[in-house]
Motif scaffolding. Structure first.
Motif, PDB file in Angstrom:
ATOM      1  N   ASP A  24     -31.405  42.019 -26.773  1.00  0.00           N
ATOM      2  CA  ASP A  24     -32.510  42.730 -27.423  1.00  0.00           C
ATOM      3  C   ASP A  24     -33.074  41.925 -28.589  1.00  0.00           C
ATOM      4  O   ASP A  24     -34.292  41.813 -28.761  1.00  0.00           O
ATOM      5  CB  ASP A  24     -32.058  44.111 -27.905  1.00  0.00           C
ATOM      6  N   GLN A  25     -32.172  41.339 -29.398  1.00  0.00           N
ATOM      7  CA  GLN A  25     -32.621  40.528 -30.526  1.00  0.00           C
ATOM      8  C   GLN A  25     -33.241  39.220 -30.044  1.00  0.00           C
ATOM      9  O   GLN A  25     -34.258  38.765 -30.572  1.00  0.00           O
ATOM     10  CB  GLN A  25     -31.455  40.209 -31.468  1.00  0.00           C
ATOM     11  N   LEU A  26     -32.628  38.606 -29.034  1.00  0.00           N
ATOM     12  CA  LEU A  26     -33.110  37.327 -28.526  1.00  0.00           C
ATOM     13  C   LEU A  26     -34.501  37.459 -27.915  1.00  0.00           C
ATOM     14  O   LEU A  26     -35.343  36.564 -28.059  1.00  0.00           O
ATOM     15  CB  LEU A  26     -32.133  36.775 -27.480  1.00  0.00           C
ATOM     16  N   TYR A  27     -34.740  38.582 -27.256  1.00  0.00           N
ATOM     17  CA  TYR A  27     -36.032  38.791 -26.594  1.00  0.00           C
ATOM     18  C   TYR A  27     -37.166  38.930 -27.598  1.00  0.00           C
ATOM     19  O   TYR A  27     -38.333  38.760 -27.235  1.00  0.00           O
ATOM     20  CB  TYR A  27     -35.978  40.039 -25.701  1.00  0.00           C
ATOM     21  N   MET A  28     -36.843  39.243 -28.840  1.00  0.00           N
ATOM     22  CA  MET A  28     -37.878  39.422 -29.855  1.00  0.00           C
ATOM     23  C   MET A  28     -38.017  38.208 -30.780  1.00  0.00           C
ATOM     24  O   MET A  28     -38.759  38.244 -31.744  1.00  0.00           O
ATOM     25  CB  MET A  28     -37.576  40.676 -30.692  1.00  0.00           C
ATOM     26  N   SER A  29     -37.290  37.134 -30.481  1.00  0.00           N
ATOM     27  CA  SER A  29     -37.357  35.931 -31.313  1.00  0.00           C
ATOM     28  C   SER A  29     -38.109  34.828 -30.577  1.00  0.00           C
ATOM     29  O   SER A  29     -37.549  34.149 -29.711  1.00  0.00           O
ATOM     30  CB  SER A  29     -35.949  35.451 -31.678  1.00  0.00           C
ATOM     31  N   SER A  30     -39.370  34.630 -30.941  1.00  0.00           N
ATOM     32  CA  SER A  30     -40.160  33.580 -30.289  1.00  0.00           C
ATOM     33  C   SER A  30     -39.635  32.194 -30.663  1.00  0.00           C
ATOM     34  O   SER A  30     -39.822  31.230 -29.910  1.00  0.00           O
ATOM     35  CB  SER A  30     -41.638  33.712 -30.667  1.00  0.00           C
ATOM     36  N   LEU A  31     -38.949  32.076 -31.810  1.00  0.00           N
ATOM     37  CA  LEU A  31     -38.369  30.795 -32.216  1.00  0.00           C
ATOM     38  C   LEU A  31     -37.268  30.376 -31.252  1.00  0.00           C
ATOM     39  O   LEU A  31     -37.259  29.244 -30.745  1.00  0.00           O
ATOM     40  CB  LEU A  31     -37.812  30.894 -33.636  1.00  0.00           C
ATOM     41  N   ILE A  32     -36.340  31.287 -30.982  1.00  0.00           N
ATOM     42  CA  ILE A  32     -35.232  30.984 -30.067  1.00  0.00           C
ATOM     43  C   ILE A  32     -35.759  30.742 -28.659  1.00  0.00           C
ATOM     44  O   ILE A  32     -35.328  29.810 -27.968  1.00  0.00           O
ATOM     45  CB  ILE A  32     -34.202  32.138 -30.072  1.00  0.00           C
ATOM     46  N   ILE A  33     -36.695  31.561 -28.225  1.00  0.00           N
ATOM     47  CA  ILE A  33     -37.262  31.407 -26.885  1.00  0.00           C
ATOM     48  C   ILE A  33     -37.949  30.048 -26.755  1.00  0.00           C
ATOM     49  O   ILE A  33     -37.790  29.343 -25.752  1.00  0.00           O
ATOM     50  CB  ILE A  33     -38.258  32.541 -26.576  1.00  0.00           C
ATOM     51  N   GLY A  34     -38.704  29.680 -27.797  1.00  0.00           N
ATOM     52  CA  GLY A  34     -39.386  28.385 -27.788  1.00  0.00           C
ATOM     53  C   GLY A  34     -38.415  27.220 -27.723  1.00  0.00           C
ATOM     54  O   GLY A  34     -38.621  26.256 -26.969  1.00  0.00           O
ATOM     55  N   LEU A  35     -37.340  27.288 -28.504  1.00  0.00           N
ATOM     56  CA  LEU A  35     -36.321  26.239 -28.483  1.00  0.00           C
ATOM     57  C   LEU A  35     -35.658  26.144 -27.110  1.00  0.00           C
ATOM     58  O   LEU A  35     -35.387  25.048 -26.609  1.00  0.00           O
ATOM     59  CB  LEU A  35     -35.271  26.503 -29.560  1.00  0.00           C
ATOM     60  N   CYS A  36     -35.409  27.310 -26.504  1.00  0.00           N
ATOM     61  CA  CYS A  36     -34.789  27.334 -25.172  1.00  0.00           C
ATOM     62  C   CYS A  36     -35.726  26.740 -24.120  1.00  0.00           C
ATOM     63  O   CYS A  36     -35.282  26.037 -23.203  1.00  0.00           O
ATOM     64  CB  CYS A  36     -34.403  28.762 -24.789  1.00  0.00           C
ATOM     65  N   PHE A  37     -37.031  27.000 -24.245  1.00  0.00           N
ATOM     66  CA  PHE A  37     -38.013  26.392 -23.337  1.00  0.00           C
ATOM     67  C   PHE A  37     -37.960  24.868 -23.437  1.00  0.00           C
ATOM     68  O   PHE A  37     -37.990  24.161 -22.423  1.00  0.00           O
ATOM     69  CB  PHE A  37     -39.425  26.876 -23.665  1.00  0.00           C
TER      70      PHE A  37
END
Length: 275
Positions: A114-127
């Motif tokens: 739930d927290q990860l899905y709302m963090s564009s920073l983490i998502i961007g790094l994972c991309f």
């Protein structure tokens, strides 16, 4: 939900589930930017079932052979006969072994989704991490990757399963990461791709079963209407096409084309985090 939206969601599901661009990452971005979700829990599971069927169609011969040979192996064990494992028996055992770390790691990550899905920073790094992995799949790090998956050994198979578990992070591609780690471990690309998709079957089946559990737990509306029927068909067809496209791109060493898209998308996500 309109039929048009159902078709769009089904296409996105079929494409992102198998192409190395992370379906969870794209869903997370849609949620953050537009508050667009997969739909109700039942419709979501219909789409996931469609993509599961696409793997079973493309790999039906291998799946049937693994099931038959696995039960033959069990029969020999019961009779206490001497066993010399063949290709499909090893493959079945490796998929079972690899699924263990997948489940353990994915369940741990699920607590924080739930927290990860709302963090564009983490998502961007994972991309961007995914982009790095798939870029190097086209490079023969070991000169010639010729090892068959059935000769990889238990430690390497467990490593592949662990990486699949990490792919529960939004932005980390399941197919991209498992093909990448197989490539790093010296497994030939054809086997790396095939094992990646075969390994996805128990993971997707388990997710589907848990999803059905959520339907009854949350009292979600169950309506197998025209949207669900069309969504199932479209996600199935799109999934088959995506799997076949990956096979072609791997063979022609064009897998890296996705990395450019993911780098741009990753940078955009990171920038959005600071706006």
């Amino acid at each position: 939900m309109t039929l048009f939206k159902a078709i769009i969601l089904a296409i996105v599901q079929g494409i992102t589930e198998f192409l190395p661009i992370s379906s969870s990452g794209h869903l997370a971005i849609l949620q953050i930017l537009f508050n667009v979700k997969e739909g109700n829990v039942f419709f979501s599971q219909v789409l996931h079932f469609g993509t599961l069927l696409s793997i079973l169609l493309v790999y039906h011969k291998q799946v049937i052979n693994m099931i038959v040979e696995f039960f033959k192996m069990l029969g020999s064990l019961i009779k206490r006969e001497k066993i010399e494992l063949n290709h499909y028996q090893k493959l079945a055992l490796y998929i079972i072994l690899a699924t263990i770390p997948t489940v353990i790691i994915a369940l741990f990550i699920e607590k924080y989704l739930d927290q990860l899905y709302m963090s564009s920073l983490i998502i961007g790094l994972c991309f961007i991490i995914t982009a790095f992995m798939i870029y190097f799949i086209d490079i023969n790090i070991h000169g010639k990757n010729t090892m068959r998956i059935t000769n990889a050994g238990v430690p390497k198979v467990l490593a592949i399963g662990a990486v699949q578990g990490v792919a529960a992070l939004p932005g980390i591609s399941r197919s991209g990461s498992t093909i990448f780690i197989s490539h790093i471990l010296g497994i030939n690309k054809k086997d790396a791709v095939d094992f990646s998709f075969l390994l996805a079957i128990p993971a997707m089946l388990g997710g589907f079963i848990l999803g059905l559990k959520d339907i009854f737990k949350e009292g979600s509306q169950v309506s197998f209407d025209i949207n669900a029927i069309v969504g199932l068909i479209v996600s199935f067809i799109t999934g088959v096409l995506a799997i076949r496209l990956i096979k072609v791109l791997i063979k022609k060493k064009k897998f890296h084309v996705f990395s450019y898209y993911l780098v741009v998308l990753g940078i955009i996500c990171i920038v959005l985090n600071f706006i």
